[in-house]
Design an enzyme around this catalytic site. Structure first.
Site, PDB file in Angstrom:
ATOM      1  N   GLY A  30       7.808 -28.392 -64.333  1.00  0.00           N
ATOM      2  CA  GLY A  30       7.862 -27.087 -64.335  1.00  0.00           C
ATOM      3  C   GLY A  30       6.776 -26.393 -64.001  1.00  0.00           C
ATOM      4  O   GLY A  30       5.708 -26.793 -63.963  1.00  0.00           O
ATOM      5  N   CYS A  31       6.799 -24.933 -63.549  1.00  0.00           N
ATOM      6  CA  CYS A  31       5.959 -24.281 -62.945  1.00  0.00           C
ATOM      7  C   CYS A  31       5.109 -23.153 -64.053  1.00  0.00           C
ATOM      8  O   CYS A  31       4.252 -22.816 -63.772  1.00  0.00           O
ATOM      9  CB  CYS A  31       5.986 -23.593 -61.649  1.00  0.00           C
ATOM     10  SG  CYS A  31       6.445 -24.617 -60.425  1.00  0.00           S
ATOM     11  N   VAL A  32       5.894 -23.137 -65.188  1.00  0.00           N
ATOM     12  CA  VAL A  32       5.324 -21.878 -66.313  1.00  0.00           C
ATOM     13  C   VAL A  32       5.011 -22.650 -67.325  1.00  0.00           C
ATOM     14  O   VAL A  32       4.060 -22.338 -68.045  1.00  0.00           O
ATOM     15  CB  VAL A  32       6.221 -20.851 -66.356  1.00  0.00           C
ATOM     16  CG1 VAL A  32       5.700 -19.722 -66.991  1.00  0.00           C
ATOM     17  CG2 VAL A  32       7.126 -20.565 -65.228  1.00  0.00           C
ATOM     18  N   TRP A  71      -2.300 -20.925 -63.335  1.00  0.00           N
ATOM     19  CA  TRP A  71      -1.616 -21.854 -64.574  1.00  0.00           C
ATOM     20  C   TRP A  71      -1.459 -23.282 -64.437  1.00  0.00           C
ATOM     21  O   TRP A  71      -1.830 -24.029 -65.364  1.00  0.00           O
ATOM     22  CB  TRP A  71      -0.319 -20.954 -64.979  1.00  0.00           C
ATOM     23  CG  TRP A  71       0.281 -21.441 -66.322  1.00  0.00           C
ATOM     24  CD1 TRP A  71       1.482 -21.793 -66.418  1.00  0.00           C
ATOM     25  CD2 TRP A  71      -0.193 -21.439 -67.690  1.00  0.00           C
ATOM     26  NE1 TRP A  71       1.953 -22.234 -67.767  1.00  0.00           N
ATOM     27  CE2 TRP A  71       0.644 -21.731 -68.584  1.00  0.00           C
ATOM     28  CE3 TRP A  71      -1.314 -20.866 -68.068  1.00  0.00           C
ATOM     29  CZ2 TRP A  71       0.357 -21.917 -70.008  1.00  0.00           C
ATOM     30  CZ3 TRP A  71      -1.623 -20.607 -69.520  1.00  0.00           C
ATOM     31  CH2 TRP A  71      -0.524 -21.436 -70.203  1.00  0.00           C
ATOM     32  N   TYR A 120       1.383 -12.916 -68.446  1.00  0.00           N
ATOM     33  CA  TYR A 120       0.837 -14.333 -67.623  1.00  0.00           C
ATOM     34  C   TYR A 120      -0.798 -14.203 -67.452  1.00  0.00           C
ATOM     35  O   TYR A 120      -1.262 -15.310 -67.836  1.00  0.00           O
ATOM     36  CB  TYR A 120       1.612 -14.199 -66.275  1.00  0.00           C
ATOM     37  CG  TYR A 120       2.062 -15.480 -65.518  1.00  0.00           C
ATOM     38  CD1 TYR A 120       1.322 -16.556 -66.068  1.00  0.00           C
ATOM     39  CD2 TYR A 120       2.947 -15.501 -64.627  1.00  0.00           C
ATOM     40  CE1 TYR A 120       1.769 -17.570 -65.444  1.00  0.00           C
ATOM     41  CE2 TYR A 120       3.448 -16.770 -64.355  1.00  0.00           C
ATOM     42  CZ  TYR A 120       2.648 -17.828 -64.607  1.00  0.00           C
ATOM     43  OH  TYR A 120       3.399 -18.983 -63.886  1.00  0.00           O
TER      44      TYR A 120
END
Lengths: 106, 167
Positions: free
Chosen positions: A104-106, B29, B114
């Protein structure tokens, strides 16, 4: 493909060091994998994250949880997660919990 | 063998449109999750991403965006939005709303949240001195994670050995 021996038991791991079959995972394996990632001791909070990651993967077809899934699901702050598993929690949690490389990217 | 230096990545965010806010956030991230050190330098329109008054109001205008097709609204295929229509009042708000919805469906957090995740994960945020002067901003105008206002020269010093990505 390689094997990793922990207390006499051989575990099959892939070239990047992720456990091939999550069902072969044991707590002893986690302790050893953690040491390889530079974590000498797994505290209760570490286990909370590891247990959550395994549960999450079990309900998500084996997919490793993203960091955001972990912070939301295991009720832990991002800061604490990075303090518990410093320098790359995404990979470290997956390796220690015997899961696949996170996608996943988040 | 000598101990390897940790890998470092620096992003330069120069755009303030909603779609251009996300690349550095997503890649930054991912980098933190993989143990890579992250520095983000905000300049020009990218200042909107860290401006308290602007960060929750970033938009995506359909005008001059040839990649934005009507399939965003559920129209099948790749039918374009005529440019004159993109200029109608409310079209930017509409496109922005659609993008927010798409992001929400993918569980992608809003820009402010974020950025906070990145800061909590150890990313260092800096504002560009020239842009700050040009736009008449102060450190108090920025969200909490912004460490300092620095010059281009400072940025070069602090990103020694880093891979630099300009957005």
């Amino acid at each position: 493909m390689a094997t990793k021996k922990v207390k006499g038991v051989a575990y099959e791991v892939n070239d990047e060091g992720f456990l091939v079959d999550p069902t072969t995972w044991t707590k002893e394996y986690a302790v050893e994998a953690a040491k390889e990632e530079g974590l000498e001791e797994l505290t209760e909070t570490h286990w909370k994250v590891i247990d959550f990651a395994r549960q999450s993967a079990a309900t998500a077809g084996g997919a490793s949880p993203t960091l955001r899934t972990i912070t939301d699901g295991a009720a832990i702050t991002t800061k604490d997660l990075f303090a518990l598993f410093p320098k790359g929690p995404a990979k470290k949690v997956a390796k220690i919990a015997g899961l696949k490389k996170p996608e996943g990217c988040v | 063998m000598a101990k390897e230096q940790p890998r470092k990545i620096a992003f330069i965010c120069s755009k303030g449109n909603l779609d251009m806010a996300y690349p550095a956030l997503v890649m930054g991230w991912a980098a933190l999750g993989n143990g890579i050190e992250v520095t983000i330098f905000f300049t020009f329109w990218g200042m909107d991403m860290i401006n308290k008054a602007r960060v929750d109001h970033l938009e995506i205008p359909p005008v001059a965006n040839s990649s934005m097709k009507m399939n965003l609204m559920g129209v099948p295929g790749y039918i374009g939005i005529p440019q004159f229509m993109g200029a109608f009042p409310g079209m930017t708000a509409f496109a922005t709303h659609l993008m927010h919805k798409k992001m929400e469906d993918l569980k992608v957090p809003p820009v402010r949240e974020y950025l906070q995740m990145l800061v909590d994960g150890g990313a260092k945020l800096f504002a560009c001195k020239m842009s700050v002067d040009m736009m008449g901003l102060k450190k108090e105008d920025f969200i909490d994670g912004v460490q300092d206002i620095v010059t281009a020269g400072d940025f070069m010093d602090m990103t020694d050995g880093a891979q630099i990505i300009f957005i």
